[in-house]
Design an enzyme around this catalytic site. Sequence first.
Site, PDB file in Angstrom:
ATOM      1  N   GLU A 277       7.479  10.466  39.397  1.00 51.08           N
ATOM      2  CA  GLU A 277       7.586  11.188  40.650  1.00 51.08           C
ATOM      3  C   GLU A 277       7.811  10.252  41.786  1.00 51.08           C
ATOM      4  O   GLU A 277       7.253   9.054  41.723  1.00 51.08           O
ATOM      5  CB  GLU A 277       6.080  11.540  40.646  1.00 51.08           C
ATOM      6  CG  GLU A 277       6.183  13.143  40.312  1.00 51.08           C
ATOM      7  CD  GLU A 277       6.696  14.149  41.496  1.00 51.08           C
ATOM      8  OE1 GLU A 277       7.551  13.648  42.356  1.00 51.08           O
ATOM      9  OE2 GLU A 277       6.032  15.240  41.496  1.00 51.08           O
ATOM     10  N   ASP A 278       8.174  10.846  42.888  1.00 48.24           N
ATOM     11  CA  ASP A 278       8.393  10.352  44.209  1.00 48.24           C
ATOM     12  C   ASP A 278       6.944   9.910  44.957  1.00 48.24           C
ATOM     13  O   ASP A 278       6.537   8.841  45.223  1.00 48.24           O
ATOM     14  CB  ASP A 278       9.339  11.046  45.200  1.00 48.24           C
ATOM     15  CG  ASP A 278       8.848  12.535  45.124  1.00 48.24           C
ATOM     16  OD1 ASP A 278       7.984  12.861  44.574  1.00 48.24           O
ATOM     17  OD2 ASP A 278       9.588  13.070  46.135  1.00 48.24           O
TER      18      ASP A 278
ATOM     19  N   ASP B 200       0.736  14.039  46.392  1.00 43.68           N
ATOM     20  CA  ASP B 200       0.172  14.327  47.727  1.00 43.68           C
ATOM     21  C   ASP B 200      -1.173  15.056  47.267  1.00 43.68           C
ATOM     22  O   ASP B 200      -2.301  14.722  47.181  1.00 43.68           O
ATOM     23  CB  ASP B 200       0.984  15.227  48.192  1.00 43.68           C
ATOM     24  CG  ASP B 200       0.620  15.577  50.009  1.00 43.68           C
ATOM     25  OD1 ASP B 200       0.231  14.720  50.370  1.00 43.68           O
ATOM     26  OD2 ASP B 200       1.217  16.594  50.308  1.00 43.68           O
TER      27      ASP B 200
ATOM     28  N   PHE C 116       3.720  11.769  56.968  1.00 46.47           N
ATOM     29  CA  PHE C 116       5.028  12.743  56.051  1.00 46.47           C
ATOM     30  C   PHE C 116       5.840  11.639  56.171  1.00 46.47           C
ATOM     31  O   PHE C 116       6.343  11.052  56.969  1.00 46.47           O
ATOM     32  CB  PHE C 116       5.252  14.208  56.744  1.00 46.47           C
ATOM     33  CG  PHE C 116       6.012  14.572  55.947  1.00 46.47           C
ATOM     34  CD1 PHE C 116       5.624  15.453  54.777  1.00 46.47           C
ATOM     35  CD2 PHE C 116       7.448  14.775  56.018  1.00 46.47           C
ATOM     36  CE1 PHE C 116       6.394  16.365  53.765  1.00 46.47           C
ATOM     37  CE2 PHE C 116       8.325  15.287  55.214  1.00 46.47           C
ATOM     38  CZ  PHE C 116       7.858  16.186  54.112  1.00 46.47           C
TER      39      PHE C 116
ATOM     40  N   ARG D 159      17.122  12.054  52.135  1.00 44.65           N
ATOM     41  CA  ARG D 159      16.566  11.325  50.825  1.00 44.65           C
ATOM     42  C   ARG D 159      17.414  10.059  50.367  1.00 44.65           C
ATOM     43  O   ARG D 159      16.839   9.219  49.845  1.00 44.65           O
ATOM     44  CB  ARG D 159      17.116  12.521  49.741  1.00 44.65           C
ATOM     45  CG  ARG D 159      16.444  13.762  49.660  1.00 44.65           C
ATOM     46  CD  ARG D 159      16.882  14.489  48.592  1.00 44.65           C
ATOM     47  NE  ARG D 159      16.290  15.891  48.435  1.00 44.65           N
ATOM     48  CZ  ARG D 159      15.039  16.147  48.139  1.00 44.65           C
ATOM     49  NH1 ARG D 159      14.364  15.344  47.887  1.00 44.65           N
ATOM     50  NH2 ARG D 159      14.758  17.626  48.245  1.00 44.65           N
TER      51      ARG D 159
END
Length: 178
Positions: free
Chosen positions: A97-98, A101, A151, A164
């Site tokens: 996963e990136d 959160d 963020f 991205r």
Amino acid sequence: MAEKIRILLDEKEVAQTIERLADRISRDYEGKEIHLVCVLKGGVFFTCELAKRIHVPVTMDFMSVSSYGSGTSSSGVVKIIKDLDESIAGREVLIVEDIIDSGRTLSYLIQLLRQRNPASVRLCTMLDKPERRVVEDVVVDYVGFHIPDEFVVGYGLDYNQKYRNLPYIGVVDLNGEE
Ligand code: IMP
Ligand code: MG
């Protein structure tokens, strides 16, 4: 509309961390074959860079889930947009996963993949925002960086589908829109 972006982790730091993670993973899976499950779209850059540095045999598959709308906060709803192409039964699955959160996306994914009888399921995330966690049962086996509650974009991560492609990880200044 362009947002201001401040570099949080530069290209070199990210590359070094991925190298370190890949070494650890290669040692942990010595003598085995890893089935990398890349979570699209955000996980794609990290998955590729990680895969290139792993020394044990690797196979890859891709899954696309959505837990966010176009903004910056979680909806709590996880939807499968694209499922895996291959069966994971009996395989050593490593979800890549990136970012984690709230943890909702991964909690859901792990449960789903466990039902398919893999030999094992582990998690690797490039970034972790521990302060934001609402789902407590997510055990993350490999973390690149713990970051503050801001963020971030770049290296696969987007803001409204943009940024991205940035080769570094940056913080979006949401008040600084031009
Ligand atoms: P979670 O379900 O709340 O853990 O959210 C995970 C997903 O939300 C990630 O895979 C990202 O796609 C997205 N996300 C969470 N935080 C950020 C961020 O700071 N920047 C970009 N995307 C994020
Ligand atoms: Mg993601």
